[in-house]
Design a protein around this motif. Structure first.
Motif, mmCIF file in Angstrom:
data_model
loop_
_atom_site.group_PDB
_atom_site.id
_atom_site.type_symbol
_atom_site.label_atom_id
_atom_site.label_comp_id
_atom_site.label_asym_id
_atom_site.label_seq_id
_atom_site.Cartn_x
_atom_site.Cartn_y
_atom_site.Cartn_z
ATOM 1 N N TYR A 35 41.764 43.535 34.957
ATOM 2 C CA TYR A 35 42.568 43.928 35.310
ATOM 3 C C TYR A 35 43.492 42.832 34.302
ATOM 4 O O TYR A 35 44.972 42.432 34.776
ATOM 5 N N VAL A 164 41.895 38.911 44.011
ATOM 6 C CA VAL A 164 42.770 40.483 43.966
ATOM 7 C C VAL A 164 41.833 41.663 44.386
ATOM 8 O O VAL A 164 40.344 41.797 44.106
ATOM 9 N N ILE A 166 40.520 45.392 44.326
ATOM 10 C CA ILE A 166 40.396 46.364 43.433
ATOM 11 C C ILE A 166 39.498 47.977 43.877
ATOM 12 O O ILE A 166 38.607 46.652 44.649
ATOM 13 N N TYR A 197 45.462 45.264 43.736
ATOM 14 C CA TYR A 197 45.142 45.330 42.098
ATOM 15 C C TYR A 197 46.043 46.441 41.824
ATOM 16 O O TYR A 197 47.533 47.624 41.940
#
Length: 237
Positions: A35, A164, A166, A197
């Protein structure tokens, strides 16, 4: 004169540590995060070559804006990939009374003790909570992060943890509890941020001709991210 490579320079950052900050993005990163929104920072041989002294002079121009809480944040790329350059500029900043932050994934090539000696705060991005997931997301082993964490713990340097979230990968409660287990073992954690995300960097991949591995994954719901953050805070207290 110690030289390094930087990708870019942001003069008035507000989200990369306390206060108003200069943010210096280092060139080069050994990770290939699925990402990553800055794939143009990956290649260490690109970017702009600069001496530590010249970089300091650029930073000093903005010192009046720092006031009590601001300073400089060295981000990337991965700052730990250029340890000698990082140490040189950190040391110069401290000699000039500037608050220093490094924004890192903890994946470097050593000299952590010397780096942390001149670092006031570490923004640590924990990519994943186990070896399999870490390698899937970054292409590298979690071992390097574990080694960095041990050194930070010994140094007593203050930490902000970032992670993060996701969809379908790092958004389960089980995953969040495992993250909590890692955080519980770390001293001097001042702040924890779960970041939703997003897909804002996809165009860069297309322009660079790089395959974006998470193209089928939707952005993470911000409200659900906040709920997971509260769950994490409750778990570790």
């Amino acid at each position: 004169m110690t030289r390094g490579r930087i990708h870019s320079f942001e003069s008035m950052g507000l989200v990369d540590g306390p206060g108003i900050r200069v943010v210096v993005f280092f060139q080069g990163c050994p990770l290939r995060c699925a990402y990553c929104h800055n794939p143009d920072t990956w290649n260490l041989n690109e970017g702009t070559e600069i001496t530590a002294k010249d970089l300091l002079n650029k930073i000093l121009r903005f010192k009046p804006y720092f006031k009590e809480s601001g300073g400089v944040t060295f981000s990337g790329g991965e700052v730990l990939l250029q340890p000698d350059f990082l140490i040189a500029i950190l040391k110069m900043c401290k000699e000039n009374g500037i608050h220093t932050v490094i924004d890192t994934s903890g994946f470097g090539i050593g000299k952590y003790d010397e780096i942390l000696k001149y670092t006031d705060l570490v923004l640590l991005d924990i990519k994943h909570v186990d070896d399999v997931g870490y390698k899937y997301l970054t292409g590298k082993d979690k071992l390097y992060l574990d080694q960095f964490l041990k050194t930070v713990d010994k140094s007593n340097t203050k930490l902000w943890i970032r992670h993060v979230v996701i969809p379908g990968i790092t958004d389960s409660e089980e995953h969040i509890f495992k993250l909590g287990d890692i955080i519980k073992k770390i001293k001097n954690v001042e702040k924890i941020e779960l970041l939703p995300y997003h897909t804002l960097g996809i165009n860069k991949y297309e322009n660079l001709g790089i395959n974006y591995r998470l193209k089928e994954v939707p952005p993470m719901n911000k409200e659900q991210t906040k709920k997971l953050e509260k769950l994490l805070e409750k778990y570790i207290t």
